[in-house]
Each structure stands twice: as structure tokens, then as C-alpha cells.
Design a protein around this motif. Structure first.
Motif, mmCIF file in Angstrom:
data_model
loop_
_atom_site.group_PDB
_atom_site.id
_atom_site.type_symbol
_atom_site.label_atom_id
_atom_site.label_comp_id
_atom_site.label_asym_id
_atom_site.label_seq_id
_atom_site.Cartn_x
_atom_site.Cartn_y
_atom_site.Cartn_z
ATOM 1 N N GLU A 139 0.817 -1.217 0.000
ATOM 2 C CA GLU A 139 0.000 0.000 0.000
ATOM 3 C C GLU A 139 0.849 1.264 0.000
ATOM 4 N N LYS A 140 0.445 2.202 -0.847
ATOM 5 C CA LYS A 140 0.982 3.565 -0.790
ATOM 6 C C LYS A 140 -0.213 4.498 -0.654
ATOM 7 N N SER A 141 -0.214 5.290 0.407
ATOM 8 C CA SER A 141 -1.357 6.162 0.693
ATOM 9 C C SER A 141 -0.893 7.578 0.986
ATOM 10 N N TRP A 142 -1.771 8.521 0.640
ATOM 11 C CA TRP A 142 -1.504 9.930 0.912
ATOM 12 C C TRP A 142 -2.718 10.538 1.600
ATOM 13 N N TYR A 143 -2.470 11.306 2.676
ATOM 14 C CA TYR A 143 -3.538 11.931 3.463
ATOM 15 C C TYR A 143 -3.268 13.427 3.595
ATOM 16 N N LEU A 144 -4.286 14.241 3.316
ATOM 17 C CA LEU A 144 -4.151 15.677 3.517
ATOM 18 C C LEU A 144 -4.021 15.977 5.008
ATOM 19 N N LYS A 145 -2.971 16.681 5.376
ATOM 20 C CA LYS A 145 -2.759 16.965 6.796
ATOM 21 C C LYS A 145 -3.811 17.919 7.347
ATOM 22 N N GLU A 146 -4.372 18.781 6.510
ATOM 23 C CA GLU A 146 -5.385 19.704 7.004
ATOM 24 C C GLU A 146 -6.639 18.961 7.466
ATOM 25 N N THR A 147 -6.839 17.751 6.954
ATOM 26 C CA THR A 147 -7.977 16.922 7.369
ATOM 27 C C THR A 147 -7.544 15.892 8.406
ATOM 28 N N VAL A 148 -6.484 15.150 8.070
ATOM 29 C CA VAL A 148 -5.935 14.152 9.000
ATOM 30 C C VAL A 148 -4.801 14.844 9.747
ATOM 31 N N ARG A 149 -5.114 15.422 10.867
ATOM 32 C CA ARG A 149 -4.191 16.352 11.525
ATOM 33 C C ARG A 149 -2.952 15.689 12.107
ATOM 34 N N TYR A 150 -3.039 14.383 12.405
ATOM 35 C CA TYR A 150 -1.903 13.750 13.075
ATOM 36 C C TYR A 150 -1.870 12.258 12.773
ATOM 37 N N LEU A 151 -0.697 11.784 12.401
ATOM 38 C CA LEU A 151 -0.441 10.352 12.261
ATOM 39 C C LEU A 151 0.919 10.046 12.871
ATOM 40 N N ASN A 152 1.036 8.870 13.482
ATOM 41 C CA ASN A 152 2.331 8.422 13.972
ATOM 42 C C ASN A 152 2.497 6.943 13.668
ATOM 43 N N ARG A 153 3.639 6.387 14.037
ATOM 44 C CA ARG A 153 3.942 4.991 13.727
ATOM 45 C C ARG A 153 2.910 4.043 14.330
ATOM 46 N N GLU A 154 2.533 4.270 15.590
ATOM 47 C CA GLU A 154 1.594 3.371 16.254
ATOM 48 C C GLU A 154 0.263 3.313 15.524
ATOM 49 N N ILE A 155 -0.246 4.476 15.105
ATOM 50 C CA ILE A 155 -1.517 4.519 14.380
ATOM 51 C C ILE A 155 -1.398 3.753 13.059
ATOM 52 N N CYS A 156 -0.297 3.984 12.346
ATOM 53 C CA CYS A 156 -0.127 3.370 11.028
ATOM 54 C C CYS A 156 0.102 1.865 11.105
ATOM 55 N N GLU A 157 0.564 1.380 12.242
ATOM 56 C CA GLU A 157 0.773 -0.059 12.395
ATOM 57 C C GLU A 157 -0.508 -0.777 12.795
ATOM 58 N N HIS A 158 -1.554 -0.019 13.004
ATOM 59 C CA HIS A 158 -2.863 -0.604 13.304
ATOM 60 C C HIS A 158 -3.856 -0.142 12.230
ATOM 61 N N SER A 159 -5.021 0.316 12.613
ATOM 62 C CA SER A 159 -6.018 0.744 11.636
ATOM 63 C C SER A 159 -6.082 2.266 11.600
ATOM 64 N N ILE A 160 -5.636 2.850 10.487
ATOM 65 C CA ILE A 160 -5.706 4.301 10.342
ATOM 66 C C ILE A 160 -7.153 4.760 10.339
ATOM 67 N N TYR A 161 -8.025 3.991 9.658
ATOM 68 C CA TYR A 161 -9.420 4.420 9.562
ATOM 69 C C TYR A 161 -10.173 4.270 10.876
ATOM 70 N N GLN A 162 -9.797 3.324 11.679
ATOM 71 C CA GLN A 162 -10.413 3.234 13.006
ATOM 72 C C GLN A 162 -10.046 4.461 13.828
ATOM 73 N N TYR A 163 -8.799 4.884 13.723
ATOM 74 C CA TYR A 163 -8.351 6.104 14.410
ATOM 75 C C TYR A 163 -9.100 7.331 13.888
ATOM 76 N N LEU A 164 -9.236 7.435 12.564
ATOM 77 C CA LEU A 164 -9.895 8.605 11.979
ATOM 78 C C LEU A 164 -11.353 8.704 12.414
ATOM 79 N N GLN A 165 -12.046 7.571 12.441
ATOM 80 C CA GLN A 165 -13.473 7.603 12.742
ATOM 81 C C GLN A 165 -13.768 7.616 14.239
ATOM 82 N N GLU A 166 -13.021 6.838 15.013
ATOM 83 C CA GLU A 166 -13.345 6.716 16.430
ATOM 84 C C GLU A 166 -12.652 7.767 17.291
#
Length: 236
Positions: A139-166
Motif C-alpha cells: 500500500e501507498k497512501s496519501w492523506y491531507l494533513k489539514e484533514t488528518v491532523r496527526y499520524l504516527n507509527r503506532e496509528i499506522c501499524e494498526h487501523s488508520i481508519y479506526q483512528y480517523l473515525q473513532e
């Protein structure tokens, strides 16, 4: 998970146990609303998931019925939420192996792809998606930072979308999917344990917020050795 996802999972488990085998019919919307203490929209969204996954079918004026069992083992529903490969496949074990996480600025390529301005901050994520110990997708993914304000290694090693929604409470509106068959690049082949030039199934997701703002573009290259797609086509 959202309420409707939890309800869909509970109903699917009941279907698999044979709870509705007497007449094959699920309870009515009102009965499900009362039994699970949820809204009509939650029930309808849950039933839509079951329809898309081929678990049930609707008979106009009669209700929703369990479909005859077909072998859907290890199949990936085409109609599914982005980022949930493991759940969509009902995998015993799924993992995201992070290759890289970078904050970059949109260049000419990403400006056209992300519908943003040049220099716009973007999170670039590169992962290998493992399913039951197999290299299932690159997978190669790109996220607008103005919408997805913060990502780190822990989030990316699990479910990014679970983090975004919950956690972020991001309201996701709709997803456009583009499916192509291509020969693997050297990079894709390396991360999938295949050979350059081998066949690859590519699914690109363009994901929008509920106000129509594109915030995520993902290119998922699937390992042809393991990938089977499935779609339940509901008659209009």
C-alpha cells in the motif's frame, strides 16, 4: 467500530450459528431497532453491509432473508470500507507492517491526484498488509494533513481508519474505487515477495469527507496468489 458495523457483525454471527434457519427470515427493522436499541438508520446501514457481503437478500414487501451458504472463504468484497482488509476478509490474523511514514509537500503529481495546492502538507504512508502471515497487499497512501491532523507509527501499524473515525470523529462520505490489472514494478514485487513483471491487481481508493472534500488517495497492489474479489449485485 461504528454502531451499524457492530450490529452487522452481531447479525452475521447469528446467521452463521443458524439462528434464523427456521424460515430464513431476519427480524423486521422495527424488531431489530427494539432488540438492539438502535435507530432505523443504524439497522439499514447494518443490513446494507450484509447485502454487500452476500449474507442476505431482500424481497420487496416481504423482508430480508438469509442467503444459501456459498463458499466465500478468503474473498475480498469489492464494496467495502477502505483500510479494512482484515475485517473484510474475516482474517484470523491481520497486521500492517509500516515501511515509511513521512510528512511531505504536494508536488505536481500529488497536486493533480489530491486536488490540492502545490506545497500542501501531506502524510505519505507506505505499508505491507499481512493476512494470516501472508504478504497480501502493498500500500501507498496519501492523506491531507489539514484533514488528518496527526499520524504516527503506532496509528499506522494498526487501523488508520479506526483512528480517523473513532478518535478523530472524522465523518467519511463516500469512496471512489478504480480497479486495474498491471504488471508489478520492482518495488511492488519486492515487498510482495514476487517477481517484477508478475501480474498485479491494483485498487485505488479516493476517499472523501461527508462535505465532498477529497482527503485520502490510496494505491493498493494485491498479491495475485491470494486475491479473490467478490461482489453481491443487488437488483434495482
Amino acid at each position: 467500530m461504528q454502531k451499524y458495523e457492530i450490529l452487522a457483525q452481531q447479525l452475521r454471527e447469528r446467521i452463521e450459528k443458524g439462528d434464523f434457519s427456521s424460515n430464513g427470515k431476519l427480524p423486521t427493522e422495527k424488531q431489530l431497532m427494539s432488540e438492539y436499541d438502535v435507530s432505523r438508520n443504524t439497522v439499514r446501514s447494518a443490513l446494507r453491509i450484509l447485502l454487500n457481503h452476500g449474507c442476505v437478500y431482500a424481497r420487496q414487501g416481504s423482508g430480508v432473508y438469509v442467503r444459501a451458504s456459498n463458499d466465500k472463504t478468503d474473498v475480498l468484497p469489492i464494496i467495502g470500507k477502505p483500510g479494512q482488509i482484515g475485517k473484510n476478509l474475516k482474517a484470523k490474523d491481520s497486521a500492517s507492517v509500516l515501511i515509511s511514514l513521512q510528512e511531505i509537500q504536494a508536488d505536481e503529481y500529488l497536486v493533480a491526484r489530491m486536488q490540492c495546492k502545490e506545497g500542501c502538507p501531506i502524510y505519505a504512508v507506505e505499508r505491507v498488509r499481512m493476512i494470516d502471515g501472508k504478504k497480501f497487499a502493498y500500500e501507498k497512501s496519501w492523506y491531507l494533513k489539514e484533514t488528518v491532523r496527526y499520524l504516527n507509527r503506532e496509528i499506522c501499524e494498526h487501523s488508520i481508519y479506526q483512528y480517523l473515525q473513532e478518535d478523530m470523529k472524522l465523518a467519511i462520505g463516500f469512496t471512489d474505487k478504480y480497479i486495474t490489472a498491471e504488471k508489478l514494478t520492482g518495488e511492488e514485487a519486492y515487498y510482495l515477495g514476487l517477481h517484477e513483471g508478475d501480474p498485479g491487481l491494483i485498487i485505488c481508493d479516493h476517499v472523501y469527507t461527508d462535505n465532498g472534500k477529497l482527503f485520502n488517495v490510496s494505491r493498493m497492489t494485491y498479491n495475485y496468489c491470494y486475491t479473490k474479489l467478490y461482489a453481491a449485485i443487488v437488483a434495482e
